[in-house]
Write a protein that holds these residues in place. Sequence first.
Motif, PDB file in Angstrom:
ATOM      1  N   ASN A 295       0.323  -1.124   0.212  1.00 53.18           N
ATOM      2  CA  ASN A 295       0.025  -0.270   0.014  1.00 53.18           C
ATOM      3  C   ASN A 295       0.915   1.413   0.501  1.00 53.18           C
ATOM      4  O   ASN A 295       0.323   2.410  -0.054  1.00 53.18           O
ATOM      5  CB  ASN A 295      -0.671   0.180   1.198  1.00 53.18           C
ATOM      6  N   ALA A 296       2.162   0.834   0.295  1.00 53.00           N
ATOM      7  CA  ALA A 296       3.044   2.399   0.312  1.00 53.00           C
ATOM      8  C   ALA A 296       2.734   2.732  -1.053  1.00 53.00           C
ATOM      9  O   ALA A 296       3.721   2.635  -2.054  1.00 53.00           O
ATOM     10  CB  ALA A 296       4.068   1.997   0.368  1.00 53.00           C
ATOM     11  N   LYS A 297       2.993   4.182  -1.185  1.00 52.17           N
ATOM     12  CA  LYS A 297       3.246   5.035  -1.916  1.00 52.17           C
ATOM     13  C   LYS A 297       4.491   4.816  -3.036  1.00 52.17           C
ATOM     14  O   LYS A 297       5.423   5.485  -1.864  1.00 52.17           O
ATOM     15  CB  LYS A 297       2.772   7.193  -1.734  1.00 52.17           C
ATOM     16  N   SER A 298       5.133   4.388  -3.466  1.00 43.90           N
ATOM     17  CA  SER A 298       5.981   4.632  -4.421  1.00 43.90           C
ATOM     18  C   SER A 298       5.862   4.471  -6.004  1.00 43.90           C
ATOM     19  O   SER A 298       5.137   4.627  -6.528  1.00 43.90           O
ATOM     20  CB  SER A 298       6.402   3.139  -4.007  1.00 43.90           C
ATOM     21  N   LYS A 299       6.852   5.066  -6.750  1.00 44.49           N
ATOM     22  CA  LYS A 299       7.505   4.871  -8.197  1.00 44.49           C
ATOM     23  C   LYS A 299       8.610   4.135  -8.241  1.00 44.49           C
ATOM     24  O   LYS A 299       8.887   4.117  -9.465  1.00 44.49           O
ATOM     25  CB  LYS A 299       7.655   6.497  -8.403  1.00 44.49           C
ATOM     26  N   ASP A 300       8.384   2.232  -7.703  1.00 43.57           N
ATOM     27  CA  ASP A 300       9.488   2.038  -7.317  1.00 43.57           C
ATOM     28  C   ASP A 300       9.381   0.436  -8.397  1.00 43.57           C
ATOM     29  O   ASP A 300       9.985  -0.672  -8.744  1.00 43.57           O
ATOM     30  CB  ASP A 300      10.595   1.608  -6.576  1.00 43.57           C
ATOM     31  N   ILE A 301       8.044   1.037  -9.177  1.00 43.00           N
ATOM     32  CA  ILE A 301       7.785  -1.071  -9.145  1.00 43.00           C
ATOM     33  C   ILE A 301       7.513  -0.360 -10.971  1.00 43.00           C
ATOM     34  O   ILE A 301       6.938   0.813 -11.813  1.00 43.00           O
ATOM     35  CB  ILE A 301       5.689  -0.731  -9.700  1.00 43.00           C
ATOM     36  N   HIS A 302       8.734  -1.225 -11.237  1.00 45.79           N
ATOM     37  CA  HIS A 302       9.386  -1.326 -13.054  1.00 45.79           C
ATOM     38  C   HIS A 302       8.852  -2.008 -13.979  1.00 45.79           C
ATOM     39  O   HIS A 302       8.982  -3.780 -13.791  1.00 45.79           O
ATOM     40  CB  HIS A 302      10.816  -0.613 -13.494  1.00 45.79           C
ATOM     41  N   LEU A 303       8.107  -2.241 -14.662  1.00 47.64           N
ATOM     42  CA  LEU A 303       7.545  -3.192 -15.561  1.00 47.64           C
ATOM     43  C   LEU A 303       7.647  -3.000 -17.142  1.00 47.64           C
ATOM     44  O   LEU A 303       6.503  -3.507 -17.703  1.00 47.64           O
ATOM     45  CB  LEU A 303       5.917  -3.708 -15.131  1.00 47.64           C
ATOM     46  N   PRO A 304       8.852  -3.203 -17.270  1.00 44.85           N
ATOM     47  CA  PRO A 304       9.218  -2.927 -19.037  1.00 44.85           C
ATOM     48  C   PRO A 304       8.367  -3.531 -18.757  1.00 44.85           C
ATOM     49  O   PRO A 304       8.457  -5.742 -19.226  1.00 44.85           O
ATOM     50  CB  PRO A 304      11.027  -2.228 -19.134  1.00 44.85           C
TER      51      PRO A 304
END
Length: 134
Positions: free
Chosen positions: A56-65
């Motif tokens: 649930n943490a707000k983050s921008k570390d999810i990268h699914l290229p």
Amino acid sequence: MSATLNLTAQDQATIRSAAYGAVSLLAAASAKPSKAATVGSLALLSATGPIGHLLNAKSKDIHLPGKTVAQLADQVLPALTTATTLLTHQDPAEADNFRTTVLTALEAAAATTPAPQPAVTEMTRKITEALHTA
């Protein structure tokens, strides 16, 4: 997050990418990908405990290229195994919580179509296998 988990920023990114990537893989195999992705993501957000806080943490570390399901699978399936291994070494109960959370999200996403779909069934099998390889 619980004191029992001591995860680096990279570990947290791997766990988040693995969970959301699993939902993305299943959605890509679904006849209703947008609905499956939405329902699956909402199920991930309903997680509890340290895993719930992490997902649930707000983050921008999810990268699914990746532009194909195969490219996404090449990234997500090993990430699921890595995430489960990391969690098992730190807190086996949280590893189980992670597995259950991801499988619940997959079940929710798969339920967006009225009849079982072979591609969804096979993708679920591959994801389940990756979760239990650790």
